[in-house]
Design a protein around this motif. Structure first.
Motif, PDB file in Angstrom:
ATOM      1  N   CYS A 151      31.733  31.402  35.327  1.00 24.74           N
ATOM      2  CA  CYS A 151      30.828  32.632  35.456  1.00 24.74           C
ATOM      3  C   CYS A 151      31.413  33.769  34.877  1.00 24.74           C
ATOM      4  O   CYS A 151      32.701  34.147  35.000  1.00 24.74           O
ATOM      5  CB  CYS A 151      30.781  32.849  37.003  1.00 24.74           C
ATOM      6  N   ASP A 169      31.322  37.004  35.032  1.00 22.22           N
ATOM      7  CA  ASP A 169      31.571  38.102  36.051  1.00 22.22           C
ATOM      8  C   ASP A 169      32.916  37.863  36.653  1.00 22.22           C
ATOM      9  O   ASP A 169      33.945  38.721  36.707  1.00 22.22           O
ATOM     10  CB  ASP A 169      30.488  38.414  36.924  1.00 22.22           C
ATOM     11  N   GLU A 170      33.114  36.682  37.108  1.00 25.22           N
ATOM     12  CA  GLU A 170      34.441  36.157  37.736  1.00 25.22           C
ATOM     13  C   GLU A 170      35.681  36.119  36.567  1.00 25.22           C
ATOM     14  O   GLU A 170      36.539  36.636  36.904  1.00 25.22           O
ATOM     15  CB  GLU A 170      34.403  34.671  38.247  1.00 25.22           C
ATOM     16  N   LYS A 220      36.312  39.755  36.039  1.00 17.70           N
ATOM     17  CA  LYS A 220      37.348  40.525  37.137  1.00 17.70           C
ATOM     18  C   LYS A 220      38.891  40.040  37.041  1.00 17.70           C
ATOM     19  O   LYS A 220      39.684  40.575  37.368  1.00 17.70           O
ATOM     20  CB  LYS A 220      36.595  39.937  38.465  1.00 17.70           C
ATOM     21  N   VAL A 241      41.000  33.195  35.996  1.00 20.51           N
ATOM     22  CA  VAL A 241      39.750  32.030  36.129  1.00 20.51           C
ATOM     23  C   VAL A 241      39.728  31.289  34.853  1.00 20.51           C
ATOM     24  O   VAL A 241      39.161  30.050  34.861  1.00 20.51           O
ATOM     25  CB  VAL A 241      38.516  32.903  36.610  1.00 20.51           C
TER      26      VAL A 241
END
Ligand SMILES: Nc1nc2c(ncn2[C@@H]2O[C@H](COP(=O)(O)OP(=O)(O)OP(=O)(O)O)[C@@H](O)[C@H]2O)c(=O)[nH]1
Length: 521
Positions: free
Chosen positions: A172, A174-175, A178, A182
């Protein structure tokens, strides 16, 4: 037209692989004049180390018409470096064979940021004509554009991750934006370490970095080539504008080629070259950890006669079945290779010396009981084996010579048997016998090895540690041998009352130390 307005550097290359024409962007982007480029091979602009890949891409494009996309660090006229996204494409026109298209990825990145700015503020920056122009420009760039930022305390975050990230990594976006971990947690420890070293070096020298990394998406492994160009950003931190290029297919291709060149085509086991590299690495690692390594050479018996009687195809089938039996009889991390027609080598790593003999004996017996159907006949073969354990710091070539001699002994002894070689000479298998001595309740077993090569004897004690004790060349004991009466008894100088004493005349272990020597009872 195309040459004048192409939004990057264009090089037209002829059938000899030489640059025939360029566009004005060669000067504005790379500060390289026509004089420096024309009649030269395109790889002249590639930085040291990058040229061979680039040259091959152009050669393949000219000879096979195959296109190539990649990233290349290029030299600029001012003595600087820049990361260029490169597309090599066949182009059959005006005497040309292919076109080389280069985009500066920093340039791309500024366009991307401009696009974002445009999107967020609904404005049109001066140097950008329309959003469609930029989008189509960005879409032509292979790979995922990113900006990676490192804060003062070292934390990494992505300021920007371009389109395509989610489809290619299955993560993802977006993850990841941030929290860069990840993405980074999907890489191996080793690659994370490499990345942090690259970033540290690049941040201190402000030079571009490049890394091949494998990302585990959970359901598959994807390989990417990542490149970044550093710059100081507003808060004094360093950020890298870069590209992630999916190279999974290329990696797959490379590993297939690697497998092809390292595998024996008939049997599927390693070939001699691959064995040499793998065996050296495995032996060095085992020695570092104090593990035993056993090297065995295996040769099928009377294979010429088998070929002559049943034909070459039957011989091939036997070689295949034999390799399969080796694979099934050994552990997955033992090495097996075919080094000649019907000659194979096996390396047993991290093996106890006594177990090694059992393993190889089991393999020999498995081969003996293997049957192969050829027409209405069931063929059987046998194998002769020589085995040695590797001495510390012994060169593999030397070990191969020693094991070859051990194999010769096995053939000489009548075939279908295993012969071993100790540090000093031959271990005659017929003389190897467990004496049944169990110590006093401990697990000590003693084996008798008669060294027929040097004529002296060795005593190997299979302790729980499996360490090998050789009989020292101590002085003769004054006592005569209880068997032959000769005064040739020798015992380990550290002899305990229960240690075996060897008679040089009988060439056997004949009694215990306390039975032969004046041992205080
Ligand atoms: N079918 C087949 N035969 C092979 C291959 N490579 C080598 N050979 C044959 O293997 C035979 C080896 O014969 P020799 O070296 O005389 O050994 P041998 O007959 O096994 O005799 P000993 O090793 O002394 O037991 C030769 O006839 C080779 O032609 C192969 O890939 N396939």
């Amino acid at each position: 037209m195309l040459f004048q307005h192409f939004p990057g550097v264009l090089l037209g290359v002829d059938h000899q692989g030489l640059i025939r024409c360029t566009n004005p962007q060669a000067m504005s982007c790379l500060a390289l004049s026509d004089q420096l480029l024309l009649e030269k091979s395109p790889e002249v602009i590639a930085a040291q180390g990058e040229a061979p890949v680039f040259a091959r891409a152009i050669r393949d494009c000219i000879s096979q018409g195959s296109a190539w996309q990649g990233l290349v660090t290029c030299r600029t006229g001012g003595g600087g470096m820049c990361q260029m996204s490169v597309v090599v494409q066949p182009f059959y026109d005006a005497g040309l064979a292919c076109l080389v298209m280069l985009h500066d990825i920093s340039e791309v990145f500024s366009q991307v940021l401009a696009e974002r700015y445009l999107h967020e503020n609904n404005e049109t920056p001066e140097n950008i004509s329309t959003r469609e122009d930029i989008e189509s420009y960005v879409a032509r760039i292979p790979g995922i554009v990113f900006r990676l930022r490192q804060a003062h305390e070292g934390a990494l975050s992505f300021d920007y991750l371009g389109p395509g990230f989610e489809e290619q990594t299955l993560l993802c976006a977006d993850e990841v934006r941030k929290d860069a971990d990840v993405l980074l947690n999907r890489m191996s420890e080793e690659q994370r370490l490499k990345l942090s070293i690259e970033l540290a070096q690049s941040g201190s020298t402000m030079s571009p970095w490049r890394l091949e990394m494998c990302i585990d998406s959970g359901s598959s492994l994807c390989w990417f080539e990542a490149r970044g160009v550093p710059q100081h950003v507003a808060d004094g931190a360093v950020a890298w504008d870069g590209l992630l290029l999916d190279i999974t297919e290329r990696k797959l291709h490379e590993s297939q080629i690697e497998k092809l060149v390292s595998t024996d085509a008939l049997t599927g086991v390693m070939n001699r070259r691959a064995f040499h590299d793998a065996a050296e690495a495995a032996a060095a690692q085992a020695m570092r950890h104090g593990q035993h390594v056993v090297l065995a050479m295996l040769d099928l018996d009377h294979f010429k006669a088998l070929n002559d009687c049943y034909g070459h195809a039957a011989g091939d089938k036997v070689l295949q079945s034999f390799s399969e039996t080796c694979r099934m009889s050994l552990r997955p991390y033992d090495l097996i290779a075919r080094i000649g027609g019907e000659e194979f080598v096996v390396m047993l790593v991290d093996v106890q010396l006594v177990d090694a003999r059992e393993i190889l004996e089991r393999l020999r017996s498995n081969v003996e009981s293997m049957t192969m159907q050829v027409g209405d006949r069931a063929l059987r073969v046998t194998v002769s084996m020589g085995a040695i354990w590797l001495d510390e710091a012994e060169e593999l070539e030397m070990a191969m010579l020693r094991v070859d001699r051990a194999l010769y002994e096995a053939k000489h002894a009548g075939r279908n048997c295993l012969r071993g070689l100790s540090r000093g000479g031959w271990l005659d298998q017929d003389e190897i016998s467990a004496s049944g001595h169990e110590g006093d309740g401990s697990h000590i077993r003693e084996y008798r090895f008669v060294d027929t090569f040097s004529g002296s004897a060795r005593l190997a004690i299979d302790e729980p540690s499996n360490s090998l004790h050789e009989l020292p060349e101590g002085p003769c004991l004054p006592t005569p041998c209880p068997n032959c009466g000769q005064r040739q008894l020798r015992a380990p100088t550290t002899g305990t009352p229960d240690a075996w004493v060897y008679c040089g005349a009988c060439r056997a272990f004949v009694c215990r130390y306390h039975e032969a020597a004046d041992y205080p009872s």
